[in-house]
Scaffold this active site. Structure first.
Site, mmCIF file in Angstrom:
data_model
loop_
_atom_site.group_PDB
_atom_site.id
_atom_site.type_symbol
_atom_site.label_atom_id
_atom_site.label_comp_id
_atom_site.label_asym_id
_atom_site.label_seq_id
_atom_site.Cartn_x
_atom_site.Cartn_y
_atom_site.Cartn_z
ATOM 1 N N ASN A 228 -2.615 2.058 0.564
ATOM 2 C CA ASN A 228 -2.352 0.587 0.389
ATOM 3 C C ASN A 228 -3.569 -0.278 0.924
ATOM 4 O O ASN A 228 -3.377 -1.452 1.237
ATOM 5 C CB ASN A 228 -1.210 -0.050 0.470
ATOM 6 C CG ASN A 228 0.159 0.888 -0.117
ATOM 7 O OD1 ASN A 228 0.783 1.566 0.879
ATOM 8 N ND2 ASN A 228 0.171 0.919 -1.274
ATOM 9 N N GLU B 184 0.501 3.131 -6.985
ATOM 10 C CA GLU B 184 1.523 3.873 -7.445
ATOM 11 C C GLU B 184 2.235 3.583 -8.748
ATOM 12 O O GLU B 184 2.742 2.404 -8.823
ATOM 13 C CB GLU B 184 2.650 4.415 -6.255
ATOM 14 C CG GLU B 184 3.249 3.175 -5.746
ATOM 15 C CD GLU B 184 2.726 2.831 -4.337
ATOM 16 O OE1 GLU B 184 1.626 2.840 -4.151
ATOM 17 O OE2 GLU B 184 3.510 2.129 -3.611
HETATM 18 MG MG MG Z 1 2.166 2.886 0.179
#
Ligand code: MG
Ligand code: SAM
Length: 214
Positions: free
Chosen positions: A170, A199
């Site tokens: 991230n 995701e």
């Molecule tokens: Mg993550």
């Protein structure tokens, strides 16, 4: 009372995934999160990059910060060499309870040790309490403002060695700007970005792999 998303995810795993089959647990969770409810697992697309890095490092001792339901723990642990172990850190008791069951269902309970507590408290205990000299691989995927302070804590506790690989999720979405700036500008790291997607979405996200140079 209504069930929580992690509880629903666990129920689905127990209904659909073959017990003792880690790959089937992974696929079952990905299918559920794509079709039914989004969840903050690293997911299949970034997960294949994670797999590649884990295979390349072949860690004897791996650390994961942020377990959630145990999806990435299962991904990492299934690829560890014989005798290796993964320690995974989670401070939410309800998530930790679900994750233990997911890891058990995948048959990986003997390779994974779930440490319940805050990363900032647990990292300084890794040497004394868990007998760790240095870490070979670290997956950072907890709250994004903790990546940098916990990396500095790992350095201060001498848990990194020349060649330790840090893989951070991230780094674009939600983003970890202070961490990225640090690993990319510090002469103590050699850092590389792997472009991918958040995701279960098409939004840009990626992983940053940073090798500690000592
Ligand atoms: Mg993550
Ligand atoms: N790695 C998991 C996966 O891909 O399947 C997802 C982890 S989720 C994005 C982040 C998790 O980190 C949450 O479950 C949260 O409770 C936990 N967390 C956040 N900050 C933490 C901290 N400082 N110490 C321990 N756990 C933390």
């Amino acid at each position: 009372t209504r069930s929580t998303r992690p509880q629903r995810l666990l129920t689905h795993v127990k209904q659909r995934a073959r017990r003792g089959d880690a790959q089937s647990v992974i696929t079952t969770i990905d299918d559920y999160c794509r079709a039914r409810e989004w969840a903050m697992n690293v997911g299949d697309e970034k997960g294949s990059i994670l797999d590649q890095v884990v295979c390349e490092v072949s860690p004897d001792v791996a650390l994961e910060l942020g377990t959630y339901c145990g999806y990435s723990s299962v991904r990492i642990a299934r690829l560890l060499p014989p005798g290796a172990r993964l320690l995974t850190v989670e401070f939410n008791h309800d998530y930790a309870t679900i994750a233990r069951e997911v890891i058990d269902w995948a048959g990986l309970q003997d390779r994974v040790q779930l440490l319940e507590g805050a990363s900032g408290d647990l990292i300084p205990q890794l040497r004394q309490k868990h007998g760790i000299e240095t870490l070979d691989f670290i997956f950072l995927d907890h709250w994004k403002d903790r990546y940098l302070p916990d990396t500095r804590l790992l350095e201060d506790c001498s848990l990194l060695r020349r060649g330790t690989v840090l893989l951070a999720d991230n780094v674009i979405c939600p983003g970890t700007p202070d961490y990225l700036e640090y690993v990319r500008s510090s002469p103590r790291y050699q850092s590389q970005y792997f472009s991918s997607h958040l995701e279960y979405t098409r939004a840009e996200d990626g992983l940053e792999k940073s090798v500690f140079l000592g």
